[in-house]
Design a protein around this motif. Structure first.
Motif, PDB file in Angstrom:
ATOM      1  N   ARG A 260      34.360  43.215  47.083  1.00  7.78           N
ATOM      2  CA  ARG A 260      33.459  43.067  45.743  1.00  7.78           C
ATOM      3  C   ARG A 260      32.483  41.783  46.125  1.00  7.78           C
ATOM      4  N   ARG A 261      31.643  41.418  45.060  1.00  5.18           N
ATOM      5  CA  ARG A 261      30.637  40.352  45.168  1.00  5.18           C
ATOM      6  C   ARG A 261      31.177  39.072  44.920  1.00  5.18           C
ATOM      7  N   VAL A 262      32.344  38.928  44.490  1.00  5.59           N
ATOM      8  CA  VAL A 262      33.179  37.945  44.351  1.00  5.59           C
ATOM      9  C   VAL A 262      33.022  36.714  45.294  1.00  5.59           C
TER      10      VAL A 262
ATOM     11  N   ASP B 119      26.549  46.853  41.332  1.00  6.14           N
ATOM     12  CA  ASP B 119      26.655  45.378  40.653  1.00  6.14           C
ATOM     13  C   ASP B 119      27.856  44.666  40.927  1.00  6.14           C
ATOM     14  N   GLN B 120      28.947  45.415  41.287  1.00 11.58           N
ATOM     15  CA  GLN B 120      30.250  44.619  41.522  1.00 11.58           C
ATOM     16  C   GLN B 120      30.444  44.847  43.163  1.00 11.58           C
ATOM     17  N   ARG B 121      29.833  45.693  43.872  1.00 14.71           N
ATOM     18  CA  ARG B 121      30.040  45.680  45.138  1.00 14.71           C
ATOM     19  C   ARG B 121      29.423  44.821  46.107  1.00 14.71           C
TER      20      ARG B 121
ATOM     21  N   GLN C 197      30.456  36.742  47.723  1.00 11.99           N
ATOM     22  CA  GLN C 197      29.341  37.208  48.805  1.00 11.99           C
ATOM     23  C   GLN C 197      28.723  35.807  49.149  1.00 11.99           C
TER      24      GLN C 197
ATOM     25  N   ASP D 122      41.172  35.677  37.738  1.00 10.46           N
ATOM     26  CA  ASP D 122      40.457  34.521  38.005  1.00 10.46           C
ATOM     27  C   ASP D 122      41.706  33.629  38.784  1.00 10.46           C
TER      28      ASP D 122
ATOM     29  N   ALA E  39      41.194  40.462  43.507  1.00  5.91           N
ATOM     30  CA  ALA E  39      40.437  40.691  42.513  1.00  5.91           C
ATOM     31  C   ALA E  39      40.780  41.786  41.468  1.00  5.91           C
ATOM     32  N   ASP E  40      41.498  42.698  42.162  1.00  3.22           N
ATOM     33  CA  ASP E  40      41.931  44.092  41.454  1.00  3.22           C
ATOM     34  C   ASP E  40      43.128  43.677  40.618  1.00  3.22           C
TER      35      ASP E  40
ATOM     36  N   THR F 138      39.345  42.777  47.407  1.00  2.70           N
ATOM     37  CA  THR F 138      38.470  41.737  47.096  1.00  2.70           C
ATOM     38  C   THR F 138      37.029  41.610  47.793  1.00  2.70           C
TER      39      THR F 138
ATOM     40  N   LEU G 121      32.688  51.221  44.167  1.00  2.66           N
ATOM     41  CA  LEU G 121      32.588  50.541  43.301  1.00  2.66           C
ATOM     42  C   LEU G 121      30.957  50.386  42.676  1.00  2.66           C
TER      43      LEU G 121
END
Length: 454
Positions: free
Chosen positions: A357-359, A387-389, A361, A184, A179-180, A354, A384
């Motif tokens: 991150r919450r991607v 709201d992103q972690r 979750q 997408d 994600a870094d 990645t 981070l």
């Protein structure tokens, strides 16, 4: 970078390198290779005798050594450029790519060709036990290399595998990750399309039939395409899988025709797919089926890929590199199929760019459903934004809602004490992290041994 240093040393170069906080197995590997490791980054490491500086993709502007290189206009390149220019132009490149399974598949394919007498060179993003190394220099035509989709360097944000000149390309699967680097899934798809576009007309593209995005790449290829997997219609199709305590047996059809039964000392359906890819590579290079079968049986695995670190007090501790939800789910499913009645502990450190991150979750909650107990420490990248972690606390709550015992235990020492206190004879402890994780594996074994000695 450690493996590249060792490779370049075989060419007669005097190699040294800088890094920060290097941990086993690579730190041990570098010392064994006689390569000077400079701890930390300092301008004085950049001396006048340097002909070339290879800049790793973890290095950014502001790094003391990089700034010195730029100020003095010393010649520099990225890791994949160094590999290509020193090893690949004169080789038949076999590039193993995909979101998951690259390291194991590269190790398997390299071993199949080695056992088959092809004497390949091999470059792996891990240490293959058959080679006791992350590389092999051979005298044959083939160079088997792990093709990473991660970026190349601060000055080149394109995928490493775009430099590897693929003659035979494997794409096992495509999912969202990194994600870094990638915004997408479409951005990742584009990188793989560019990779496939590099295979020459006389080359071979091997695609995972069980993954729609990988399979779709066949429509844009200019070369011959073959598919592998468990799906009906795959050119290389595995079926009748049987899992034992430490191995998996399966039968294979090629273009619908039975070619034999095989056994790999690995667990899980995902490792059968990895073996199929290696089998297809071996066949393309001219290794006989019986030789491939013998090579599989003699395969010793890869460090940090469900690696058994030891057993104390009847509790077995494993180290696994899994950090993506799909890899976690596949690994735990493989262990569960081999040991259906044993209690399974999963200790997961969110550490990669990645996984922190919450991607993923919600995906992580589903990934751990095969475990009996799940423990999460603090998220590694605490810098981070909130709201992103990834929320370890929310993940624990979601797992509990799915009736999985889950706990958030921020400190490693408290995790070790928990396992020492609660794990019972016959339990399996799978530690999942793509980092050193405070040497937790050995600390667990030491604590369990102390408990047994009481």
């Amino acid at each position: 970078m450690a493996t590249l240093a060792a490779l370049l040393k075989t060419k007669g170069f005097d190699v040294r390198g800088s890094d920060q906080g290097v941990y086993p197995p690579m730190s041990d590997f570098l010392r064994e290779q006689g390569i000077t490791l400079l701890e930390g980054y300092r301008a004085e490491h950049i001396t006048a005798d340097l002909d070339m500086v290879v800049v790793g993709n973890a290095i950014s502007r502001g790094n003391a050594e990089l700034e010195e290189v730029l100020d003095r206009k010393i010649r520099y390149c990225s890791l994949p450029e160094a590999v290509r220019d020193n090893f690949l132009w004169a080789s038949r490149s076999v590039v193993i790519a995909g979101t998951h399974g690259k390291t194991t598949t590269t190790s398997l394919a390299g071993w199949v060709l080695t056992h088959g007498g092809k004497d390949p060179s091999v470059l792996i993003g891990g240490i293959a036990e058959n080679f006791e190394s992350s590389y092999r220099i051979g005298g044959g035509r083939e160079f088997v290399i792990e093709g990473d989709e991660y970026d190349s360097a601060f000055f080149d944000k394109t995928a490493k595998f775009l430099k590897y000149l693929p003659d035979i390309a494997v794409v096992s699967n495509i999912e969202y990750d990194h994600a870094d680097i990638y915004a997408d899934l479409d951005a990742i798809r584009l990188a793989f399309r560019r990779f496939v576009n590099l295979v020459p007309r006389r080359g071979l593209l091997l695609l995972g039939a069980d993954n729609p995005d990988a399979l779709a790449l066949g429509t844009i290829a200019f070369c011959r395409v073959e598919t592998f997997g468990l799906s009906d219609g795959a050119d290389w199709q595995a079926h009748d899988l049987q899992t034992g305590p430490s191995s998996t047996t399966f039968s294979v059809r090629r273009n619908g025709n039975p070619i034999g039964s095989f056994e790999v000392p690995l667990l899980g359906t995902y490792n059968v797919r990895n073996a199929l890819a290696a089998m297809a590579v071996g066949a393309a290079v001219g290794v006989e089926t019986d030789t491939i079968a013998r090579a599989f049986k003699l395969f010793k695995g890869v460090r940090r890929r469900l690696e058994h670190r030891g057993t104390e007090g009847g509790v077995s501790v494993y180290d696994d590199f899994a950090h993506h939800p799909t890899a976690i789910a596949e690994t735990l499913a493989g262990v569960r199929s081999a040991h259906p009645t044993r209690t399974l502990w999963a200790i997961f450190e969110p550490r990669s760019a990645t996984s922190c991150r919450r991607v993923f979750q919600s995906e992580f909650a589903r990934a751990f459903e095969k475990a009996d107990h799940v423990i999460l420490p603090a998220v590694f990248r605490s810098n981070l934004p909130a709201d992103q972690r990834l929320s370890a606390e929310q993940l624990v709550a979601d797992l509990k809602a799915a009736e999985v015992d889950a706990r958030y235990i921020p400190q490693t020492e408290d995790i070790v004490r928990t396992i020492q206190r609660e794990a019972r004879e016959g339990d399996l402890v799978i530690v999942m992290s793509n980092g050193g994780f405070d040497n937790i594996h050995q600390r667990l074994l030491t604590a369990l041994a102390e408990r047994s000695a009481r």
